[in-house]
Design an enzyme around this catalytic site. Structure first.
Site, PDB file in Angstrom:
ATOM      1  N   HIS A 139       6.532  -3.160  10.767  1.00 30.23           N
ATOM      2  CA  HIS A 139       6.038  -3.607   9.475  1.00 30.23           C
ATOM      3  C   HIS A 139       7.008  -3.279   8.345  1.00 30.23           C
ATOM      4  O   HIS A 139       7.372  -2.114   8.122  1.00 30.23           O
ATOM      5  CB  HIS A 139       4.676  -2.957   9.200  1.00 30.23           C
ATOM      6  CG  HIS A 139       3.926  -3.570   8.071  1.00 30.23           C
ATOM      7  ND1 HIS A 139       3.505  -4.881   8.087  1.00 30.23           N
ATOM      8  CD2 HIS A 139       3.520  -3.073   6.878  1.00 30.23           C
ATOM      9  CE1 HIS A 139       2.859  -5.155   6.965  1.00 30.23           C
ATOM     10  NE2 HIS A 139       2.862  -4.071   6.206  1.00 30.23           N
ATOM     11  N   ASP A 164       5.104  -5.503  14.815  1.00 34.50           N
ATOM     12  CA  ASP A 164       4.278  -4.809  13.830  1.00 34.50           C
ATOM     13  C   ASP A 164       3.267  -3.876  14.496  1.00 34.50           C
ATOM     14  O   ASP A 164       2.500  -4.299  15.356  1.00 34.50           O
ATOM     15  CB  ASP A 164       3.539  -5.824  12.957  1.00 34.50           C
ATOM     16  CG  ASP A 164       3.181  -5.281  11.591  1.00 34.50           C
ATOM     17  OD1 ASP A 164       2.692  -4.137  11.524  1.00 34.50           O
ATOM     18  OD2 ASP A 164       3.402  -5.989  10.593  1.00 34.50           O
ATOM     19  N   SER A 200       3.440  -6.825   2.213  1.00 32.20           N
ATOM     20  CA  SER A 200       2.208  -6.347   2.827  1.00 32.20           C
ATOM     21  C   SER A 200       1.022  -6.802   1.979  1.00 32.20           C
ATOM     22  O   SER A 200       0.906  -7.980   1.664  1.00 32.20           O
ATOM     23  CB  SER A 200       2.260  -4.831   3.018  1.00 32.20           C
ATOM     24  OG  SER A 200       1.248  -4.408   3.902  1.00 32.20           O
ATOM     25  N   GLN A 201       0.135  -5.879   1.542  1.00 31.50           N
ATOM     26  CA  GLN A 201      -1.047  -6.325   0.807  1.00 31.50           C
ATOM     27  C   GLN A 201      -0.679  -7.043  -0.491  1.00 31.50           C
ATOM     28  O   GLN A 201      -1.440  -7.877  -0.992  1.00 31.50           O
ATOM     29  CB  GLN A 201      -1.997  -5.160   0.533  1.00 31.50           C
ATOM     30  CG  GLN A 201      -1.472  -4.116  -0.424  1.00 31.50           C
ATOM     31  CD  GLN A 201      -2.429  -2.923  -0.580  1.00 31.50           C
ATOM     32  OE1 GLN A 201      -3.191  -2.595   0.343  1.00 31.50           O
ATOM     33  NE2 GLN A 201      -2.390  -2.267  -1.728  1.00 31.50           N
ATOM     34  N   MET A 222       0.821  -1.206   0.000  1.00 33.17           N
ATOM     35  CA  MET A 222       0.000   0.000   0.000  1.00 33.17           C
ATOM     36  C   MET A 222       0.859   1.262   0.000  1.00 33.17           C
ATOM     37  O   MET A 222       1.810   1.387   0.774  1.00 33.17           O
ATOM     38  CB  MET A 222      -0.896  -0.023   1.244  1.00 33.17           C
ATOM     39  CG  MET A 222      -1.712   1.217   1.507  1.00 33.17           C
ATOM     40  SD  MET A 222      -2.838   0.985   2.918  1.00 33.17           S
ATOM     41  CE  MET A 222      -1.687   0.775   4.285  1.00 33.17           C
TER      42      MET A 222
END
Length: 297
Positions: free
Chosen positions: A280, A224, A105-106, A31
């Protein structure tokens, strides 16, 4: 002299053959990022190419330029993004023999959707670095990069109705928004995550395609502060109906009912759970070399 020359040529041929045999790698950013940011995906691409001579690395770009690529990570329907990526991969001659995939991530969960929906060309190994496989960013605690104004607007939209049709179709983060206090709304109205996680029924093709992976590597960041709950990076999640106590993958119905084949993959040694200290997507180059690179060779 002729024998020496022959030996040199043989050695050179072996080296070139080894380079040519490197399995291609496909990368999907997270993202607020883009395919070719020199401080993120561009950097990853460079260090992989330096360590594995001859490897073909495709860092996915969704859109005609880097700005569009970044904006699409917020606003382009994920199902449309997956279809676009599947088309890109099918047309790329470098990938016809198969490829490894690495999502950040995504991008990790989006590449899992590619594995489940688009088996040709074949994905060999999937490496998910901080991917939220049971849904996440519940509460949207903080925002990546310089996108705080975008994230403020996204928070307002999610508060207004994450599971409304308009928000689902036009806001990426809503499509993997998993509210443990509204499980029924999530199952009925999530247009992406509930589908790939088999929440509304079993798609045997999804299951078969995912189980074809040689390895499914999941990296969880132990400190995270962005993914909530962090255990989603290992397919765990909150117990239904509350947002405090979490359960690991093996205690979820997804595993016990084996809706995606994860139980069978686990027993076959195909699932790899890795933890790394840090927030993260914060990891060292040394960790990447020693822990991740072996799955690409």
């Amino acid at each position: 002299m002729a024998a020496v020359r022959a030996a040199v040529l043989l050695l050179l041929g072996l080296c070139l053959g080894s380079a040519a045999a490197a399995v291609p790698l496909v990368i999907w950013h997270g993202m607020g990022d883009s395919c070719c940011n020199p401080q993120s995906m561009g950097y990853i691409k460079k260090i992989v190419e330096n360590k594995i001579p001859g490897i073909y690395v495709l860092s996915l770009k969704i859109g005609s330029n880097l700005i569009q690529d970044m904006e699409n990570s917020f606003f382009m329907n994920v199902n449309d993004q997956v279809r676009e990526v599947c088309s890109q991969l099918a047309k790329d001659p470098h990938l016809k023999g198969g490829y490894n995939a690495m999502g950040f991530s995504q991008g990790g969960q989006f590449l899992r959707a590619v594995a489940q929906r688009c088996p040709s060309p074949p994905m060999l190994n999937l490496i998910s670095i901080g991917g939220q496989h049971q849904g996440s960013v519940y509460g949207f605690p903080r925002c990546p990069g310089e996108s705080s104004h975008i994230c403020d607007w996204i928070r307002k939209m999610l508060d207004l109705g994450a599971y409304t049709q308009a928000v689902q179709e036009h806001l990426v983060q809503a499509e993997y928004w998993h509210d443990p206090l509204k499980e029924e709304d999530y199952r009925k109205n999530s247009i992406f995550l509930a589908d790939i996680n088999q929440e509304r029924g079993i798609n045997e093709t999804y299951k078969k395609n995912l189980m074809a992976l040689k390895k499914f590597v999941m990296v969880k960041f132990l400190n995270d502060t962005m993914v909530d709950p962090p255990i989603s990076e290992w397919f765990g999640f909150y117990k239904s109906g509350q947002a405090k106590e979490t359960v690991p993958l093996k205690e979820t119905s997804l595993y016990t009912e084996d809706r995606l084949g994860l139980q069978e993959m686990d027993k076959a040694g195909k699932l790899v759970f890795l933890g790394v200290k840090g927030d993260h997507l914060h990891f060292s180059e040394e960790w990447f070399y020693t822990t991740i690179l072996p799955f690409l060779q």
